[in-house]
Design a protein around this motif. Structure first.
Motif, PDB file in Angstrom:
ATOM      1  N   GLU A  19      36.092  57.600  39.526  1.00 54.21           N
ATOM      2  CA  GLU A  19      35.069  57.992  40.613  1.00 54.21           C
ATOM      3  C   GLU A  19      33.501  57.221  40.534  1.00 54.21           C
ATOM      4  O   GLU A  19      33.178  57.527  39.337  1.00 54.21           O
ATOM      5  N   PRO A  20      33.195  56.605  41.380  1.00 50.06           N
ATOM      6  CA  PRO A  20      33.764  56.288  42.561  1.00 50.06           C
ATOM      7  C   PRO A  20      34.459  55.030  42.508  1.00 50.06           C
ATOM      8  O   PRO A  20      33.949  54.121  41.653  1.00 50.06           O
ATOM      9  N   GLU A  21      35.558  54.587  43.468  1.00 49.48           N
ATOM     10  CA  GLU A  21      36.268  53.500  43.367  1.00 49.48           C
ATOM     11  C   GLU A  21      35.608  52.821  44.703  1.00 49.48           C
ATOM     12  O   GLU A  21      35.802  53.223  45.755  1.00 49.48           O
ATOM     13  N   ARG A  22      35.258  51.375  44.620  1.00 48.02           N
ATOM     14  CA  ARG A  22      34.524  50.720  45.549  1.00 48.02           C
ATOM     15  C   ARG A  22      35.760  49.692  45.995  1.00 48.02           C
ATOM     16  O   ARG A  22      36.396  49.015  45.164  1.00 48.02           O
ATOM     17  N   VAL A  23      36.003  49.239  47.206  1.00 50.22           N
ATOM     18  CA  VAL A  23      36.733  48.257  47.753  1.00 50.22           C
ATOM     19  C   VAL A  23      35.870  47.308  48.589  1.00 50.22           C
ATOM     20  O   VAL A  23      35.203  47.835  49.446  1.00 50.22           O
ATOM     21  N   ARG A  24      35.476  46.121  48.013  1.00 46.44           N
ATOM     22  CA  ARG A  24      34.601  45.110  48.369  1.00 46.44           C
ATOM     23  C   ARG A  24      35.463  44.531  49.979  1.00 46.44           C
ATOM     24  O   ARG A  24      36.526  44.195  49.889  1.00 46.44           O
ATOM     25  N   LYS A  25      34.743  44.868  51.029  1.00 51.04           N
ATOM     26  CA  LYS A  25      35.106  44.428  52.289  1.00 51.04           C
ATOM     27  C   LYS A  25      34.959  43.090  52.511  1.00 51.04           C
ATOM     28  O   LYS A  25      35.811  42.176  53.247  1.00 51.04           O
ATOM     29  N   THR A  26      33.892  42.366  51.779  1.00 51.69           N
ATOM     30  CA  THR A  26      33.739  40.889  52.197  1.00 51.69           C
ATOM     31  C   THR A  26      34.522  40.015  51.107  1.00 51.69           C
ATOM     32  O   THR A  26      34.450  40.461  49.772  1.00 51.69           O
ATOM     33  N   ILE A  27      35.474  39.325  51.418  1.00 52.44           N
ATOM     34  CA  ILE A  27      36.256  38.559  50.573  1.00 52.44           C
ATOM     35  C   ILE A  27      35.543  37.191  50.188  1.00 52.44           C
ATOM     36  O   ILE A  27      35.154  36.319  51.167  1.00 52.44           O
ATOM     37  N   SER A  28      35.516  37.080  48.736  1.00 56.24           N
ATOM     38  CA  SER A  28      34.844  35.919  48.249  1.00 56.24           C
ATOM     39  C   SER A  28      35.539  34.423  48.735  1.00 56.24           C
ATOM     40  O   SER A  28      36.700  34.276  49.008  1.00 56.24           O
ATOM     41  N   PRO A  29      34.871  33.436  48.665  1.00 59.71           N
ATOM     42  CA  PRO A  29      35.409  31.893  48.970  1.00 59.71           C
ATOM     43  C   PRO A  29      36.442  31.620  47.929  1.00 59.71           C
ATOM     44  O   PRO A  29      36.158  31.985  46.813  1.00 59.71           O
ATOM     45  N   PRO A  30      37.371  30.875  48.275  1.00 56.54           N
ATOM     46  CA  PRO A  30      38.579  30.480  47.067  1.00 56.54           C
ATOM     47  C   PRO A  30      37.952  29.728  46.204  1.00 56.54           C
ATOM     48  O   PRO A  30      38.271  29.698  44.953  1.00 56.54           O
ATOM     49  N   GLU A  31      36.605  28.725  46.317  1.00 56.45           N
ATOM     50  CA  GLU A  31      36.037  28.178  45.373  1.00 56.45           C
ATOM     51  C   GLU A  31      35.390  28.867  44.222  1.00 56.45           C
ATOM     52  O   GLU A  31      35.504  28.326  43.031  1.00 56.45           O
ATOM     53  N   GLU A  32      35.252  30.196  44.566  1.00 54.74           N
ATOM     54  CA  GLU A  32      35.060  30.714  43.204  1.00 54.74           C
ATOM     55  C   GLU A  32      35.756  30.896  42.021  1.00 54.74           C
ATOM     56  O   GLU A  32      35.496  31.396  41.085  1.00 54.74           O
ATOM     57  N   TYR A  33      37.206  30.590  42.531  1.00 52.95           N
ATOM     58  CA  TYR A  33      38.205  30.879  41.257  1.00 52.95           C
ATOM     59  C   TYR A  33      38.592  29.595  40.825  1.00 52.95           C
ATOM     60  O   TYR A  33      39.621  29.400  40.058  1.00 52.95           O
ATOM     61  N   GLU A  34      37.810  28.409  40.938  1.00 52.07           N
ATOM     62  CA  GLU A  34      38.165  27.147  40.552  1.00 52.07           C
ATOM     63  C   GLU A  34      37.789  26.981  39.024  1.00 52.07           C
ATOM     64  O   GLU A  34      38.656  26.026  38.496  1.00 52.07           O
ATOM     65  N   ASP A  35      37.322  27.689  38.367  1.00 55.67           N
ATOM     66  CA  ASP A  35      37.176  27.742  36.827  1.00 55.67           C
ATOM     67  C   ASP A  35      38.331  28.734  36.317  1.00 55.67           C
ATOM     68  O   ASP A  35      38.357  28.635  35.009  1.00 55.67           O
ATOM     69  N   ARG A  36      38.831  29.495  36.798  1.00 59.15           N
ATOM     70  CA  ARG A  36      39.977  30.580  36.212  1.00 59.15           C
ATOM     71  C   ARG A  36      41.146  29.542  35.802  1.00 59.15           C
ATOM     72  O   ARG A  36      41.818  28.781  36.446  1.00 59.15           O
ATOM     73  N   THR A  37      41.360  29.677  34.344  1.00 56.28           N
ATOM     74  CA  THR A  37      42.521  28.986  33.707  1.00 56.28           C
ATOM     75  C   THR A  37      43.857  29.908  33.471  1.00 56.28           C
ATOM     76  O   THR A  37      44.757  29.236  33.248  1.00 56.28           O
ATOM     77  N   GLY A  38      43.653  31.283  33.617  1.00 51.59           N
ATOM     78  CA  GLY A  38      44.763  31.911  33.460  1.00 51.59           C
ATOM     79  C   GLY A  38      45.237  32.076  32.271  1.00 51.59           C
ATOM     80  O   GLY A  38      45.004  31.900  30.966  1.00 51.59           O
ATOM     81  N   TYR A  39      46.603  32.604  32.244  1.00 46.87           N
ATOM     82  CA  TYR A  39      47.464  32.871  31.077  1.00 46.87           C
ATOM     83  C   TYR A  39      47.736  31.516  30.451  1.00 46.87           C
ATOM     84  O   TYR A  39      47.846  30.346  31.095  1.00 46.87           O
ATOM     85  N   ASP A  40      47.438  31.538  29.011  1.00 47.80           N
ATOM     86  CA  ASP A  40      47.616  30.351  28.100  1.00 47.80           C
ATOM     87  C   ASP A  40      49.284  30.317  27.379  1.00 47.80           C
ATOM     88  O   ASP A  40      49.020  31.228  26.784  1.00 47.80           O
ATOM     89  N   VAL A  41      50.009  29.349  27.744  1.00 52.54           N
ATOM     90  CA  VAL A  41      51.393  29.654  26.945  1.00 52.54           C
ATOM     91  C   VAL A  41      51.170  29.299  25.626  1.00 52.54           C
ATOM     92  O   VAL A  41      52.182  29.657  24.607  1.00 52.54           O
ATOM     93  N   GLY A  42      50.329  28.679  24.838  1.00 48.93           N
ATOM     94  CA  GLY A  42      50.134  28.483  23.646  1.00 48.93           C
ATOM     95  C   GLY A  42      49.085  29.283  22.933  1.00 48.93           C
ATOM     96  O   GLY A  42      48.705  29.003  21.639  1.00 48.93           O
ATOM     97  N   PHE A  43      48.904  30.200  23.510  1.00 48.18           N
ATOM     98  CA  PHE A  43      47.612  31.087  22.909  1.00 48.18           C
ATOM     99  C   PHE A  43      48.140  31.644  21.298  1.00 48.18           C
ATOM    100  O   PHE A  43      47.165  31.514  20.671  1.00 48.18           O
TER     101      PHE A  43
END
Length: 310
Positions: A19-43
């Motif tokens: 508590e408290p938990e907030r839900v962001r109503k405004t959705i970010s633009p997809p461009e904000e995720y361009e630097d995300r590389t995610g799970y690394d198979v060779g980690f």
């Protein structure tokens, strides 16, 4: 059972941490995720790639896909983890996370939940079954745990922590289930892995069953699975362990019996989890500590010390 017909039969213990938990109503633009590389198979080991689970034909038909950097994909990449989302269930089919225990950073919790702009909002849920646990609602259970990807420097860890608060990483869970033994398994494995390579990769997801109860206009998964890959401290070789757990009892009597017996937590062969989750772990299955066990084998877990790591 519709949300109008449902009367909570169980009062979940409230958690001040939520508590408290907030839900962001405004959705970010997809461009904000361009630097995300995610799970690394060779980690864990560059010589032995640990691929993402491969979905069955039925699961692929239900996956939320999108156009990204000129390609069609269903994998949503974040900082140090990735998820794959079910359109019909509006929650992850699975998450995959790399954890580096040697460079882990303690990040202050900030419950700022948000939708991922890369897939349609209709395939994501942050309200519905989620709410005040004192009123019988569910918590937004992280598939990739909040603190798991928090490593690699303060700024990177802070962004990874924020990324875990996406609808694409949440499934309805009773907090007592989410915060109990189920939440300690990864810590235990990490403490017992190779001290020169304190790295593990964790795959987590719900088990979708047609008989899952519908509450608040959403089917609630009663079981979850987890698979952990690591370098064994003694043999210095790759190992994998699998687990299945049930929150049926905590949901409050909607299901009179467990699907797999009276025990809440079990260690299972990866082959059993493949069948339950309708996916394949590929070559990782050959490193399973229970590889020689039958698919029906199940070892009850009362404590993390019951876990077989070799």
């Amino acid at each position: 059972m519709t949300s109008k017909e449902f009367t909570p039969r169980y009062r979940f213990n409230p958690s001040s941490e939520l508590e408290p938990e907030r839900v962001r109503k405004t959705i970010s633009p997809p461009e904000e995720y361009e630097d995300r590389t995610g799970y690394d198979v060779g980690f864990i080991n560059s010589e032995t790639a640990i691929q993402l689970p491969v979905l069955s034909t039925a699961r692929l038909a239900d996956v939320a896909s999108y156009e990204w950097k000129g390609k069609r994909t269903h994998v949503l990449d974040y900082v140090h983890f990735s998820t794959v989302v079910s359109m019909s269930r509006r929650m992850p089919m699975f998450s995959a996370c790399n954890i580096d225990g040697a460079s882990w950073v303690n990040v202050k919790r900030n419950d700022d939940w948000k939708y991922d702009p890369r897939i349609s909002k209709e395939y994501q849920e942050l309200e519905g079954p989620y709410g005040n646990q004192k009123d019988g609602y569910f918590s937004r259970g992280h598939m990739t745990r909040r603190q798991d990807p928090d490593w690699g420097g303060k700024k990177v860890a802070a962004l990874a922590d924020q990324d875990t608060f996406h609808a694409t990483n949440a499934a309805p869970q009773v907090q007592s289930f989410n915060g109990g033994l189920w939440g300690k398994i990864e810590d235990y494995v990490l403490k017992n892995c190779d001290k020169d390579n304190m790295r593990i990769s964790v795959f987590t997801g719900p088990i979708f069953d047609d008989s899952d109860p519908e509450m608040f206009d959403m089917k609630i998964p009663l079981q979850f699975w987890k698979v952990i890959a690591f370098i064994d401290d003694e043999s210095k070789t790759l190992r994998a362990t699998g687990y299945v757990s049930s929150q049926a009892e905590a949901v409050g009597g909607l299901k009179p019996t467990f699907v797999f017996g009276q025990f809440q937590h079990q260690q299972r062969p990866l082959a059993a989890i493949e069948a339950l989750a309708q996916l394949s772990f590929g070559d990782l299955k050959s490193y399973d500590v229970l590889q020689q066990a039958s698919e029906s084998f199940a070892s009850a877990l009362h404590d993390v010390r019951d876990i077989m790591l070799s």
